[in-house]
Write a protein that holds these residues in place. Structure first.
Motif, PDB file in Angstrom:
ATOM      1  N   LEU A 230       0.847  -1.203   0.000  1.00  0.00           N
ATOM      2  CA  LEU A 230       0.000   0.000   0.000  1.00  0.00           C
ATOM      3  C   LEU A 230       0.885   1.257   0.000  1.00  0.00           C
ATOM      4  O   LEU A 230       1.976   1.255   0.567  1.00  0.00           O
ATOM      5  CB  LEU A 230      -0.942  -0.035   1.202  1.00  0.00           C
ATOM      6  N   PRO A 231       0.424   2.302  -0.671  1.00  0.00           N
ATOM      7  CA  PRO A 231       1.282   3.466  -0.917  1.00  0.00           C
ATOM      8  C   PRO A 231       1.518   4.323   0.335  1.00  0.00           C
ATOM      9  O   PRO A 231       0.773   4.233   1.308  1.00  0.00           O
ATOM     10  CB  PRO A 231       0.496   4.261  -1.953  1.00  0.00           C
ATOM     11  N   ALA A 235      -0.544  10.395  -3.759  1.00  0.00           N
ATOM     12  CA  ALA A 235      -0.043  10.325  -5.140  1.00  0.00           C
ATOM     13  C   ALA A 235       0.196   8.865  -5.545  1.00  0.00           C
ATOM     14  O   ALA A 235       0.018   8.497  -6.714  1.00  0.00           O
ATOM     15  CB  ALA A 235       1.240  11.138  -5.279  1.00  0.00           C
ATOM     16  N   GLY A 236       0.555   8.049  -4.572  1.00  0.00           N
ATOM     17  CA  GLY A 236       0.824   6.638  -4.840  1.00  0.00           C
ATOM     18  C   GLY A 236      -0.421   5.830  -5.180  1.00  0.00           C
ATOM     19  O   GLY A 236      -0.333   4.652  -5.515  1.00  0.00           O
ATOM     20  N   LEU A 237      -1.598   6.435  -5.087  1.00  0.00           N
ATOM     21  CA  LEU A 237      -2.836   5.726  -5.450  1.00  0.00           C
ATOM     22  C   LEU A 237      -3.118   5.817  -6.945  1.00  0.00           C
ATOM     23  O   LEU A 237      -3.995   5.120  -7.463  1.00  0.00           O
ATOM     24  CB  LEU A 237      -4.028   6.306  -4.675  1.00  0.00           C
ATOM     25  N   GLU A 238      -2.381   6.669  -7.599  1.00  0.00           N
ATOM     26  CA  GLU A 238      -2.534   6.841  -9.048  1.00  0.00           C
ATOM     27  C   GLU A 238      -2.462   5.483  -9.753  1.00  0.00           C
ATOM     28  O   GLU A 238      -1.523   4.711  -9.520  1.00  0.00           O
ATOM     29  CB  GLU A 238      -1.398   7.765  -9.543  1.00  0.00           C
ATOM     30  N   GLY A 239      -3.465   5.191 -10.564  1.00  0.00           N
ATOM     31  CA  GLY A 239      -3.451   3.926 -11.312  1.00  0.00           C
ATOM     32  C   GLY A 239      -3.668   2.688 -10.444  1.00  0.00           C
ATOM     33  O   GLY A 239      -3.433   1.564 -10.893  1.00  0.00           O
ATOM     34  N   ARG A 240      -4.112   2.887  -9.205  1.00  0.00           N
ATOM     35  CA  ARG A 240      -4.358   1.729  -8.328  1.00  0.00           C
ATOM     36  C   ARG A 240      -5.786   1.796  -7.759  1.00  0.00           C
ATOM     37  O   ARG A 240      -5.987   2.049  -6.570  1.00  0.00           O
ATOM     38  CB  ARG A 240      -3.332   1.705  -7.189  1.00  0.00           C
ATOM     39  N   PRO A 241      -6.773   1.579  -8.649  1.00  0.00           N
ATOM     40  CA  PRO A 241      -8.173   1.779  -8.247  1.00  0.00           C
ATOM     41  C   PRO A 241      -8.622   0.895  -7.084  1.00  0.00           C
ATOM     42  O   PRO A 241      -9.433   1.317  -6.262  1.00  0.00           O
ATOM     43  CB  PRO A 241      -8.962   1.475  -9.527  1.00  0.00           C
ATOM     44  N   LEU A 247      -9.214   1.603   0.604  1.00  0.00           N
ATOM     45  CA  LEU A 247      -8.845   2.633   1.576  1.00  0.00           C
ATOM     46  C   LEU A 247      -9.989   3.638   1.772  1.00  0.00           C
ATOM     47  O   LEU A 247     -10.251   4.078   2.892  1.00  0.00           O
ATOM     48  CB  LEU A 247      -7.582   3.373   1.121  1.00  0.00           C
ATOM     49  N   GLY A 248     -10.669   3.956   0.684  1.00  0.00           N
ATOM     50  CA  GLY A 248     -11.798   4.901   0.760  1.00  0.00           C
ATOM     51  C   GLY A 248     -12.938   4.352   1.605  1.00  0.00           C
ATOM     52  O   GLY A 248     -13.522   5.058   2.431  1.00  0.00           O
ATOM     53  N   ASP A 260      -5.430  10.041   6.548  1.00  0.00           N
ATOM     54  CA  ASP A 260      -5.170   9.238   7.753  1.00  0.00           C
ATOM     55  C   ASP A 260      -5.170   7.753   7.426  1.00  0.00           C
ATOM     56  O   ASP A 260      -4.346   6.993   7.941  1.00  0.00           O
ATOM     57  CB  ASP A 260      -6.223   9.515   8.831  1.00  0.00           C
ATOM     58  N   ALA A 261      -6.104   7.349   6.582  1.00  0.00           N
ATOM     59  CA  ALA A 261      -6.177   5.931   6.209  1.00  0.00           C
ATOM     60  C   ALA A 261      -4.909   5.523   5.465  1.00  0.00           C
ATOM     61  O   ALA A 261      -4.336   4.454   5.724  1.00  0.00           O
ATOM     62  CB  ALA A 261      -7.419   5.677   5.351  1.00  0.00           C
ATOM     63  N   ILE A 262      -4.466   6.371   4.549  1.00  0.00           N
ATOM     64  CA  ILE A 262      -3.240   6.066   3.801  1.00  0.00           C
ATOM     65  C   ILE A 262      -2.063   5.945   4.770  1.00  0.00           C
ATOM     66  O   ILE A 262      -1.288   4.983   4.723  1.00  0.00           O
ATOM     67  CB  ILE A 262      -2.974   7.150   2.736  1.00  0.00           C
ATOM     68  N   ALA A 263      -1.967   6.893   5.694  1.00  0.00           N
ATOM     69  CA  ALA A 263      -0.855   6.884   6.657  1.00  0.00           C
ATOM     70  C   ALA A 263      -0.888   5.621   7.513  1.00  0.00           C
ATOM     71  O   ALA A 263       0.147   5.016   7.796  1.00  0.00           O
ATOM     72  CB  ALA A 263      -0.916   8.138   7.534  1.00  0.00           C
ATOM     73  N   GLU A 264      -2.096   5.214   7.900  1.00  0.00           N
ATOM     74  CA  GLU A 264      -2.213   4.046   8.782  1.00  0.00           C
ATOM     75  C   GLU A 264      -1.665   2.765   8.142  1.00  0.00           C
ATOM     76  O   GLU A 264      -1.099   1.924   8.829  1.00  0.00           O
ATOM     77  CB  GLU A 264      -3.695   3.871   9.169  1.00  0.00           C
ATOM     78  N   PHE A 265      -1.829   2.629   6.816  1.00  0.00           N
ATOM     79  CA  PHE A 265      -1.426   1.375   6.168  1.00  0.00           C
ATOM     80  C   PHE A 265      -0.220   1.534   5.245  1.00  0.00           C
ATOM     81  O   PHE A 265       0.101   0.616   4.483  1.00  0.00           O
ATOM     82  CB  PHE A 265      -2.622   0.781   5.411  1.00  0.00           C
TER      83      PHE A 265
END
Ligand code: TRP
Length: 337
Positions: A230-231, A235-241, A247-248, A260-265
């Protein structure tokens, strides 16, 4: 003036997580601040063909979902549109206020009617006038809208203004959109590029409101991922639907921001996210699912809520209708109604 919310929801069956996070849950959050009317719009539904038994069933399903999700039907009003005849009456009046040209610009009509516009119902064309009537019958001041309904609300504002202008009286408030920042666009668990949908042939693509705990957990386990970790950032979610979607959904259900969700994982495996997602999904959805399933088996209770809602909505609508009739010049016996 009281701030009054009106929102309508189509009677569609087989409700799922997309319906919940995209709309219903946001309505639940509005109850503390506003006086709310939540309407199952069966009159709008028949602008395209509806099987009568299926319409009855999905009207009850949507009402049950609203109740199960935590909308307080005593404090607020849950009802179905056709039970309050004022919607149809005011819609007719608005048919005579709105201009053909305004409606001709509605993108949703063009989409729904498709190539053969001649074969579309007149109701489908006039659909936005009925929506304006829904809101203005109660002098609604605020309307929670998603992207797809913005143009219709704009038209409702135009109708309110033209009516007030033509009759030289401030009868209607000009309703404001409430853009809900927290509305989540939930995508299929099997394909992060297409919306979660009740018509997807794969049941694994969605979490239904009727899914029990085991089913929810299993579907999350089987949800599509990609091979990377996981990014670290958005920006790291680009192209990773798929990563974005899971995460959403997690962020929405855990009530944290996407960042926060991105940071957590960050830098972790999908399995870590799926484990936590299962926990929060079960914790927030299982009680709703239970109540929803119970209500689906208790038609009498749902029907009673709708009948009570219709009665209270009618009481709110009556003085507005009388005012409109007087302003227009419709004669009516002075003490009747
Ligand atoms: N047109 C809306 C939809 O398809 C439903 C709707 C009907 C509505 N009347 C409304 C929404 C009034 C807000 C206010 O989603």
């Amino acid at each position: 003036m009281t701030q009054r919310i009106f929102s309508g929801v189509q009677p569609t069956g087989n409700l799922h997580l997309g319906n919940y996070l995209g709309a219903i849950r946001n309505w639940v959050a509005l109850q503390d601040q506003y006086e709310c009317l939540f309407c199952v719009v069966d009159l709008h539904a028949i602008t395209v063909w509806q099987d009568p038994d299926a319409l009855r069933k999905s009207t009850r399903e949507v009402a049950a979902a609203l109740i199960a999700s935590g909308i307080d039907a005593k404090k607020h009003i849950i009802f179905n549109q056709s039970q309050v005849s004022g919607h149809a009456e005011l819609a007719w009046i608005f048919n005579c206020v709105a201009r053909l040209g305004w409606l001709g610009r509605m993108t949703q009509f063009k989409e729904k009617a498709g190539k053969d516009q001649e074969a579309a119902s007149v109701g489908l064309f006039a659909y936005p006038n009925l929506m304006a009537a829904d809101i203005l019958l109660y002098k609604g001041t605020h309307v929670p809208v998603g992207e797809d309904q913005k143009q219709h609300l704009e038209l409702a504002r135009d109708i309110a203004q033209k009516f007030n202008h033509d009759y030289k009286k401030d009868v209607f408030p000009v309703p404001e959109p409430l853009i809900l920042g927290s509305a989540t666009r939930v995508m299929s668990l099997k394909d992060g590029t297409s919306k979660m949908s009740k018509s997807d042939p794969s049941d694994l693509s969605r979490i239904n409101m009727t899914d029990d705990t085991d089913t929810i957990v299993r579907k999350i386990k089987k949800a599509k991922t990609d091979p990377d970790l996981l990014p670290e950032n958005a920006a790291g979610l680009e192209g990773r639907p798929e990563a974005r979607n899971l995460l959403g959904i997690y962020a929405a259900l855990a009530d944290v921001t996407m960042d926060d969700a991105i940071a957590e994982f960050a830098g972790q495996q999908f399995s870590a996210l799926k484990g936590r997602l299962s926990d929060v999904a079960v914790a927030s959805l299982a009680p709703i699912q239970e109540e929803y399933t119970r209500l689906l088996a208790d038609k009498a209770q749902v029907d009673a809520v709708l009948a009570d809602g219709a009665e209270r909505a009618t009481a709110l609508a009556e003085p507005v209708l009388r005012e409109v009739q007087d302003v227009i010049g419709f004669l009516r016996p002075k003490k009747a109604r």
